[in-house]
Structures are given as structure tokens and as C-alpha cells.
Design an enzyme around this catalytic site. Structure first.
Site, short mmCIF file in Angstrom:
data_model
loop_
_atom_site.label_atom_id
_atom_site.label_comp_id
_atom_site.label_asym_id
_atom_site.label_seq_id
_atom_site.Cartn_x
_atom_site.Cartn_y
_atom_site.Cartn_z
N GLU A 1 0.57 -0.24 5.23
CA GLU A 1 0.59 -1.37 6.15
C GLU A 1 -0.80 -1.73 6.62
OE1 GLU A 1 1.04 -3.72 9.88
OE2 GLU A 1 -0.01 -1.81 9.57
N ASP B 1 0.78 5.22 7.44
CA ASP B 1 -0.66 5.16 7.17
C ASP B 1 -1.39 4.72 8.43
OD1 ASP B 1 0.54 2.56 6.74
OD2 ASP B 1 -1.38 1.89 5.91
#
EC number: 3.5.1.18
Length: 380
Positions: free
Chosen positions: A135, A71
Site C-alpha cells: 500500500e 507494509d
């Protein structure tokens, strides 16, 4: 044929995986790793996509793990980018795009290194990749979901390397053997509204907040410890939403963020903040409440066999012996440290989260060679 980490990074950049979107990045990796002999499991939780991949037997004596994320943060003003932030373009030896540094390149490098390693020299043990799509967000259903699933299914890493960018300016400069803790505190002060010409008839919450914040900043939290710099406290907001200049408001808020070393815990600092709030409350008659969020405790993987292994591999490939550091913000290593010893090593991070995020192609290739050497030495 060896896996090209640069091409893989570019392919991952083309996946629009701004948190919490998966964007096709984990689908791409699952297909590649499955073809390479890894057993892959999607560990999705709370709308977040995660991928667990293992080569070798479950419960092997030795299992080396890599952790990372696909991400990315939002691009901001797309028109301000020199190249398409999701184009994965290579120009004059530089790969451009969101995630080029943080950290699709790191994931590509360790995936490529792992795939080549198990094909060329199948190890006596297991290689595990734990890759999350959460994250950069709240991190509640990312690496923690993977670790929870591993515990429930008898999967374990003996040691782990997180592939976050760790080098300030040059490849090989720095690795992380720990991280500071992080916490945020929101204060709310409730006073009595009144006319600014008659302050004695009011009870000013802003004065109470200013007094409290001054007390918090009056002395350093500490002078640092053996492996950590001094802890820091930063005032990040103070407000009351008051549009009038002649009205003392009834309510005010303030926020502080603390990055703390191993001289403290989230609980001890919460008590410290509460003590000061109670003291100011008693002095001013203004009611002060607080809400605390602890993003992570400080932790340290003491220098030893794991950090020595990583440092040797980095020095062999770059000519630099990396500094053992605990600087910077937080990372998912704060979750992995409860599972097994963990260190971090990755690229130069100068452009992460910036407009025009980019990385030198040569650095990605070098990172793969470092990860490959680590695997060879670990299972030698």
C-alpha cells in the site's frame, strides 16, 4: 481466549516490513488466522506478498470484508527515534514503532475482532480479510492483485471496511466515505540555449514553464462539491539543472500534483493541462511535452446503510458520531470501490509516517471493540 490486539500489533511492528519486504508480518497473520478456522491463501504478485483469508462459505449471501496493509514506510533516521522503530515497546500506555498507527494496529484490531467473532458467534455468511504488503509503494501488485485473484476465483465481499487511520485528533471523530483523486503531471519544455545577455537569440524554456504554471494556478479548479472540498493543484518541482548564471538553458522541467473531487476525472484534467500547454507552446515557440500519472480517481460511497452501520458502532463505543468525510490523500479504498461499497474507519493518525510513530494502547483496544460491534450488527 480473546485475541489481544495490542500484543498482535506489537508482534507485527517487530516484523521489519518496509515496502516491499514482507518481513514476516503476513506469515504471522496467516498462521494465526488458519488456527482460527480461516481459509488462507497467499496471493503474491510481482514480488509483493498479499494474504486473502475467509471464514465461511465461498459465495455466501453476505460477506463482510476488511482491507488493510502490513507494509510500512522507511524509518528515516533510526537514531532520532526515542524507541527502536521495530521494537514494539509499550511505555506508559503507549505502543511505539513504525506501523503503530499506519496501520498494523488497524490490521491487528480487525483480525482480532474477526477471530473472536467467528469463534463466539459463527455468522450466517462469510468474513473476509484482504491484507496487502504494497500500500505504501506503487500499489500495483497489492490490493489490486487480491481483487483480481478474487474475481478469478469466485470470491466476493458484499461490503468492505478499510482500517486506515481516519480520525484527526480523537477516536470516533471521522470516517471516510470517499477520497479525492490524485494525479501528477511532468512537463518538459524544449527551447533554444543562448547567452543571457542576448535573450532574443535564445528561446527560454524556463519562461515558458513559468507562464504555464502561472496559468494553471490563476483560477481555482472548482469551489468544491456536495461531499468534497475544492480541488487543489500544487507545483512541486521546477528545474533545469543549469550551473551557469549567464546561460539560458535549452531544457527545463516542472511537476504539478492535483488532488481532485468528483467534478473532474483524470481524463478531463489531462485534457485541461494539455490545452494550457499547447496555448503556451503557441505563444512562446517553446515545445512542451507532458507525462501524466493518475494514481486514482475520486470516488464516493453515498451515505446509506453501510456508513450508518459504521457510524452507529463508532458512536456506541466512543460517544461520538463520526463526521462523514472525503478529506486526505489516497488509500486502497480507491481499488475496493470497484468491487463493492467501501468505507474507512480507524485510529487517530497524528503520528503516521513520522519519527516516533506511536499509538495509545487504549485506542487499539477500542478499535477492536468497534470492529466487533460492526460484525455483530452486520450479521444480526
Amino acid at each position: 481466549m480473546p485475541v489481544d490486539p495490542v500484543r498482535l500489533t506489537a508482534d507485527l511492528i517487530r516484523c521489519n516490513s518496509v515496502t516491499p519486504a514482507e518481513g514476516g508480518a503476513l506469515v504471522l497473520l496467516e498462521r494465526l488466522l488458519t488456527e482460527g478456522g480461516f481459509t488462507c491463501t497467499r496471493v503474491d504478485r510481482g514480488g509483493i506478498a498479499n494474504l486473502f483469508a475467509r471464514w465461511g462459505a465461498r459465495g455466501a449471501n453476505r460477506s463482510f470484508g476488511f482491507n488493510g496493509h502490513t507494509d510500512v514506510v522507511p524509518v528515516g533516521d533510526a537514531a532520532a527515534w526515542t524507541h527502536d522503530p521495530f521494537g514494539g515497546e509499550i511505555v506508559d500506555g503507549v505502543l511505539w514503532g513504525r506501523g503503530a498507527t499506519d496501520m498494523k494496529s488497524g490490521v491487528a484490531a480487525f483480525a482480532a475482532a474477526a477471530l473472536d467473532f467467528v469463534r463466539e458467534t459463527p455468522p450466517d455468511g462469510a468474513v473476509i480479510l484482504a491484507i496487502t504488503g504494497d500500500e505504501e509503494g506503487d500499489a500495483e501488485d497489492g490490493t489490486t492483485a487480491l481483487l483480481d485473484w478474487m474475481a478469478a476465483n469466485g470470491e466476493r465481499m458484499t461490503h468492505c471496511l478499510v482500517g486506515e487511520p481516519t480520525c484527526p485528533n480523537e477516536m470516533g471523530e471521522m470516517m471516510k466515505i470517499g477520497r479525492r483523486g490524485s494525479m501528477t503531471c511532468w512537463f518538459t519544455a524544449e527551447g533554444v540555449q543562448g547567452h543571457s545577455a542576448y535573450p532574443h537569440r535564445a528561446r527560454n524554456p524556463m519562461s515558458a514553464l513559468v507562464k504555464l504554471l502561472a496559468r494553471l494556478e490563476e483560477k481555482p479548479l472548482d469551489e468544491g462539491t456536495a461531499h468534497f472540498d475544492a480541488s487543489t493543484l500544487a507545483i512541486t518541482t521546477i528545474d533545469c539543472g543549469n550551473p551557469a548564471t549567464n546561460v539560458i538553458p535549452a531544457r527545463g522541467t516542472a511537476t504539478v500534483n492535483i488532488r481532485f473531487n468528483d467534478a473532474h476525472s483524470g481524463a478531463s484534467l489531462t485534457d485541461w493541462l494539455a490545452g494550457h500547454a499547447r496555448a503556451v507552446e503557441a505563444e512562446t515557440g517553446v515545445r512542451i511535452t507532458m507525462r501524466v500519472q493518475i494514481s486514482g480517481e475520486s470516488f464516493l460511497t453515498p451515505p446509506g446503510p453501510l456508513s450508518d452501520l459504521i457510524a452507529r458502532a463508532v458512536e456506541a463505543e466512543t460517544g461520538r458520531r463520526p463526521e462523514l468525510s472525503t478529506s486526505g490523500g489516497t488509500s486502497d479504498a480507491r481499488f475496493v470501490k470497484d468491487h463493492c461499497p467501501v468505507v474507512e474507519f480507524g485510529l487517530v493518525g497524528k503520528t503516521m509516517h513520522q519519527v516516533d510513530e506511536r499509538v495509545e494502547v487504549a485506542q487499539i483496544e477500542q478499535l477492536k471493540t468497534i470492529y466487533s460491534r460492526i460484525l455483530r450488527e452486520y450479521f444480526a
